[in-house]
Scaffold this active site. Structure first.
Site, PDB file in Angstrom:
ATOM      1  N   LYS A  70     -65.347  11.129 -18.834  1.00 63.81           N
ATOM      2  CA  LYS A  70     -64.466  12.019 -18.074  1.00 63.81           C
ATOM      3  C   LYS A  70     -63.088  11.435 -17.833  1.00 63.81           C
ATOM      4  O   LYS A  70     -62.121  12.166 -17.694  1.00 63.81           O
ATOM      5  CB  LYS A  70     -65.108  12.391 -16.734  1.00 63.81           C
ATOM      6  CG  LYS A  70     -66.257  13.342 -16.920  1.00 63.81           C
ATOM      7  CD  LYS A  70     -66.476  14.183 -15.691  1.00 63.81           C
ATOM      8  CE  LYS A  70     -67.562  15.209 -15.985  1.00 63.81           C
ATOM      9  NZ  LYS A  70     -67.839  16.046 -14.842  1.00 63.81           N
TER      10      LYS A  70
ATOM     11  N   LYS B  34     -72.306  17.498 -26.062  1.00 64.40           N
ATOM     12  CA  LYS B  34     -73.131  18.166 -25.059  1.00 64.40           C
ATOM     13  C   LYS B  34     -72.419  19.426 -24.559  1.00 64.40           C
ATOM     14  O   LYS B  34     -71.210  19.388 -24.304  1.00 64.40           O
ATOM     15  CB  LYS B  34     -73.356  17.203 -23.890  1.00 64.40           C
ATOM     16  CG  LYS B  34     -74.171  17.756 -22.743  1.00 64.40           C
ATOM     17  CD  LYS B  34     -74.171  16.810 -21.546  1.00 64.40           C
ATOM     18  CE  LYS B  34     -73.020  17.091 -20.587  1.00 64.40           C
ATOM     19  NZ  LYS B  34     -73.368  17.918 -19.432  1.00 64.40           N
TER      20      LYS B  34
ATOM     21  N   LYS C  64     -69.386  22.299 -18.830  1.00 59.87           N
ATOM     22  CA  LYS C  64     -68.460  23.226 -18.184  1.00 59.87           C
ATOM     23  C   LYS C  64     -67.025  22.840 -18.519  1.00 59.87           C
ATOM     24  O   LYS C  64     -66.197  23.689 -18.783  1.00 59.87           O
ATOM     25  CB  LYS C  64     -68.632  23.165 -16.664  1.00 59.87           C
ATOM     26  CG  LYS C  64     -69.897  23.816 -16.176  1.00 59.87           C
ATOM     27  CD  LYS C  64     -69.886  23.878 -14.648  1.00 59.87           C
ATOM     28  CE  LYS C  64     -71.195  23.402 -14.077  1.00 59.87           C
ATOM     29  NZ  LYS C  64     -71.127  22.126 -13.375  1.00 59.87           N
TER      30      LYS C  64
END
Ligand code: ATP
Ligand code: LTN
Length: 332
Positions: free
Chosen positions: A116, A198, A201
């Site tokens: 992230k 993966k 969102k």
């Protein structure tokens, strides 16, 4: 307050960071719904985790209510404990104490932080780095035994166990050790546009074809599956490539079929047959959820009352654990 007192405690949470997708449903919520009567459950909407990356305030408020409605629409019974993380101050309070006992090196190894923060590591928030301490606090506050999640969360639960053990070794039995509960089917659904990534969102925001959202209407579901990446083969063969395998995984999870039956059903069939079967199965599962979602969202005030009421009833449980920890480390 407990929904099934005496049964093992289950705790899980999802971030209100945008529309939920099929990976969230198959990897997490569907399993919570199926097993809810076997456990004493607490289902959380982890808004404090969501602000580790920038959020629009109005969107965060909306996504929080929307996620609560999705839990109920997916089949979580009204009597289960469902609450918003920021409504119980013991979560960030325990997180702070845990942070003071977690070595930096443990946090640096977390793959979710690496993914992230990416190339923006220096500019990403301290909250994103400390994220696993808050997740450990969520779990440990309620003496949780099992944490039902998708495969990507395994490392966080291992860190939760490690920090709980470290504190128990130093101060005596303060925490119950939790275990991950990760199913064999649906634990890692991949992006439809790129089966190496993966379904998530965050990626779904940038690429419309990446994820099926739980609130996507049937024609959108069909269109997204029709465009899903496969490979150059003319028909389904085994072992299948990553894209085809992902479609088969979605199909077998949502229909509860075993691999041999699925192999038999699709061997030699053109991809269009697989894509239309998986679209039908997903639409069949999502249609009643969407219907109930609309009914629940017709009364947001009632939904908010339920969330607040549950937080009020859980607060004494969380506070009892927090005080135990505070006492153990010398804060009270
Ligand atoms: P974000 O992109 O904002 O990090 P996310 O899509 O990864 O979000 P989370 O809120 O982090 O979703 O995860 C909620 C739950 O869904 C967790 O239990 C997680 O393991 C599960 N989950 C998330 N993505 C998948 C996936 N692709 N396949 C299976 N389970 C998943
Ligand atoms: N990190 C999780 C969300 C999460 C969670 C939790 C899951 C926060 N606290 C406690 C299980 C238990 C995620 O990103 N999916």
């Amino acid at each position: 307050m407990q929904s099934n007192p005496g049964k093992p405690r289950v705790f899980s949470g999802i971030q209100p960071s945008g529309g939920l997708h099929l990976g969230n449903y198959l990897g997490a919520i569907r399993n919570w719904v199926r097993d809810q009567d076997k456990y004493d459950n607490i289902f959380c909407i982890v808004d404090l985790h969501t602000i580790t990356v920038p959020q629009d305030p109005a969107a965060l408020r909306e996504n929080t209510l929307s996620l609560a409605a999705i839990y109920l629409a997916s089949g979580i019974k009204k009597e289960q404990a469902m609450f918003v993380q920021s409504h119980i101050p013991a979560h960030p309070e325990l997180a702070w104490i845990l942070e003071c006992f977690i070595p930096m090196g443990w946090l640096e190894r977390m793959t979710q932080f690496k993914e992230k923060s990416g190339r923006e590591r220096e500019r990403s928030s301290a909250g994103l780095f400390a994220y696993p301490a808050l997740m450990a606090a969520d779990i440990l506050l309620y003496d949780t035994r099992y944490v039902p999640v998708g495969e990507d969360q395994r490392q966080h639960i291992e860190l939760t166990r490690d920090i709980a053990q470290r504190i128990n070794q130093r101060f005596g039995d303060v925490f119950t050790l939790p275990e991950p509960m990760i199913q064999a089917a649906g634990a890692r659904i991949m992006g439809l546009d790129d089966p190496e990534k993966k379904m998530s969102k965050s990626l779904a925001g940038d690429t419309p074809g990446h994820a099926i959202f739980l609130l996507d209407p049937p024609d959108v579901v069909r269109k997204k599956f029709a465009r899903a990446q496969t490979d150059a083969e003319p028909a389904v063969r085994f072992p299948a490539g990553a894209g085809v395998r992902n479609l088969l995984e979605i199909y077998r999870t949502i229909t509860d079929k075993a691999w041999p039956a699925v192999e038999q059903e699709f061997t030699g069939k053109p991809y269009s047959v697989l894509k239309s079967a998986v679209s039908d199965a997903v639409i069949e599962a999502l249609t009643p959820i969407q219907q109930r979602y609309r009914e629940i969202r017709a009364d947001d005030a009632a939904l908010m009352r339920q969330l607040r009421g549950t937080a009020d009833r859980l607060t004494p449980i969380a506070d009892t654990t927090l005080q135990r920890v505070q006492h153990a480390v010398g804060l009270r």
